[in-house]
Structures are given as structure tokens and as C-alpha cells.
Design a protein around this motif. Structure first.
Motif, PDB file in Angstrom:
ATOM      1  N   LYS A   7     -41.281  54.410  33.258  1.00  0.00           N
ATOM      2  CA  LYS A   7     -40.506  53.233  33.650  1.00  0.00           C
ATOM      3  C   LYS A   7     -39.297  53.656  34.480  1.00  0.00           C
ATOM      4  CE  LYS A   7     -41.915  50.602  29.612  1.00  0.00           C
ATOM      5  NZ  LYS A   7     -41.458  49.817  28.457  1.00  0.00           N
ATOM      6  N   ASN A   9     -37.942  52.354  37.157  1.00  0.00           N
ATOM      7  CA  ASN A   9     -36.993  51.287  37.496  1.00  0.00           C
ATOM      8  C   ASN A   9     -35.999  51.054  36.365  1.00  0.00           C
ATOM      9  OD1 ASN A   9     -37.625  50.377  40.157  1.00  0.00           O
ATOM     10  ND2 ASN A   9     -39.527  49.520  39.354  1.00  0.00           N
ATOM     11  N   ASP A  10     -36.495  51.045  35.136  1.00  0.00           N
ATOM     12  CA  ASP A  10     -35.597  50.862  33.989  1.00  0.00           C
ATOM     13  C   ASP A  10     -34.652  52.051  33.845  1.00  0.00           C
ATOM     14  OD1 ASP A  10     -36.717  48.397  33.329  1.00  0.00           O
ATOM     15  OD2 ASP A  10     -38.208  49.305  31.999  1.00  0.00           O
ATOM     16  N   LEU A  12     -33.595  53.967  36.260  1.00  0.00           N
ATOM     17  CA  LEU A  12     -32.607  53.859  37.331  1.00  0.00           C
ATOM     18  C   LEU A  12     -31.530  52.843  36.976  1.00  0.00           C
ATOM     19  CD1 LEU A  12     -31.795  54.811  40.167  1.00  0.00           C
ATOM     20  CD2 LEU A  12     -33.139  52.913  41.069  1.00  0.00           C
ATOM     21  N   ARG A  13     -31.921  51.691  36.468  1.00  0.00           N
ATOM     22  CA  ARG A  13     -30.934  50.670  36.074  1.00  0.00           C
ATOM     23  C   ARG A  13     -30.002  51.195  34.984  1.00  0.00           C
ATOM     24  NH1 ARG A  13     -35.080  47.156  37.252  1.00  0.00           N
ATOM     25  NH2 ARG A  13     -35.942  47.133  35.142  1.00  0.00           N
ATOM     26  N   ALA A  38     -35.348  59.651  38.423  1.00  0.00           N
ATOM     27  CA  ALA A  38     -35.685  58.251  38.668  1.00  0.00           C
ATOM     28  C   ALA A  38     -35.736  57.967  40.170  1.00  0.00           C
ATOM     29  CB  ALA A  38     -34.676  57.331  37.978  1.00  0.00           C
ATOM     30  N   LEU A  42     -39.134  56.899  42.342  1.00  0.00           N
ATOM     31  CA  LEU A  42     -39.149  55.650  43.104  1.00  0.00           C
ATOM     32  C   LEU A  42     -39.157  55.870  44.613  1.00  0.00           C
ATOM     33  CD1 LEU A  42     -36.652  53.670  40.871  1.00  0.00           C
ATOM     34  CD2 LEU A  42     -39.133  53.324  41.055  1.00  0.00           C
ATOM     35  N   ARG A  44     -36.863  57.234  46.521  1.00  0.00           N
ATOM     36  CA  ARG A  44     -35.550  56.999  47.144  1.00  0.00           C
ATOM     37  C   ARG A  44     -34.969  58.328  47.608  1.00  0.00           C
ATOM     38  NH1 ARG A  44     -32.854  52.559  44.297  1.00  0.00           N
ATOM     39  NH2 ARG A  44     -31.225  52.916  45.839  1.00  0.00           N
TER      40      ARG A  44
END
Length: 142
Positions: A7, A9-10, A12-13, A38, A42, A44
Motif C-alpha cells: 500500500k 499510497n497509504d 506515502l500519505r 514509497a 509509486l 515518483r
């Protein structure tokens, strides 16, 4: 935990919540490698490269070593095999308190790269050192 569960995205948040309060957490300390992982997961890359560059300039020995390992991960994700970042950690981080936190992963990943390069003798040497010096590490159990 989020990264282990796939996960990104989670993860990263969660990291960005902390980084909002302390911008240096993006490139130094214990959180930074999770944040970088992360970002890598993703895709990035530009943001990741900027943070790795800041880590390299920070002077924090743990962060610099962790950044070297992540640079190796970036190279692998792009489809190339290179032991450079991993070997820098293996050979430059032998004598202080960060060695136990950085070297096991670097030894494991260097062995993996050597296997892919067809250099089984060098891969075996990395695995032997990992198991002899860091037997309690999760990287040795892999």
C-alpha cells in the motif's frame, strides 16, 4: 507496515503527514527510507532523487548510507543491475553504530545483483558475510 502490505499510497500519505511537521524527515532519520521506498514504488523518481540528493548532503551518516542503498534500488527498478550503491554501504559502513542497521540489507541486495550478473562467487561471499555477521537480521533469513 503499509509498504509491506503493498500500500504505497497509504505509506506515502503517512510519511507526508510527519514531513508536514518536520521537513527534514524527508531526507534524514528513520522515516526517510520508508518515504523514499514509497516514492520509488509509486514511480515518483524526480521527488525521490531530490530527497536522496538532500540526504547525501545532510552529513547524517545513516541517511547517507540509506540513500546509497535506495539509489541501488532505483537502478534495479529501471532494469539494470549494479552493485555500486550496495557495495559502498558494505565497504564504507563497517565501524560505527549504523553498520548493523545498513549493512545487512546492502549485503543481501549486493548478493542478489551478483547472482544476476553471473558472479556467483561474489554473491556467495556477500551471503556468507551477511549470515556470519548479521545472523539475527531479517535480511539473513531471506
Amino acid at each position: 507496515a503499509y509498504l509491506s502490505a503493498g500500500k504505497a499510497n497509504d505509506a506515502l500519505r503517512a510519511c507526508e503527514t510527519i514531513i508536514d511537521d518536520d521537513a527534514t524527515a524527508a531526507y534524514t532519520g528513520e522515516l526517510a527510507p520508508a518515504y523514499w521506498s514509497a516514492l520509488l514504488a509509486l514511480g515518483r523518481k524526480a521527488k525521490l532523487e531530490a530527497q536522496l540528493e538532500k540526504a547525501a548532503k545532510s552529513g547524517d551518516r545513516f541517511s547517507v548510507g540509506a540513500a546509497l542503498t535506495l539509489r541501488g534500488d532505483v537502478i534495479l527498478k529501471e532494469g539494470a543491475e549494479s552493485t555500486d550503491g550496495y557495495l559502498r554501504v558494505v565497504f564504507l559502513y563497517t565501524d560505527d553504530e549504523v553498520a548493523d542497521r545498513l549493512r545487512p540489507e546492502a549485503l543481501y541486495k549486493a548478493a542478489h545483483c551478483f547472482d544476476k550478473l553471473g558472479q556467483s562467487g561474489r554473491a556467495d561471499a556477500m551471503r556468507t558475510e551477511l549470515k556470519q555477521n548479521y545472523a539475527a537480521s531479517p535480511w539473513a533469513a531471506r
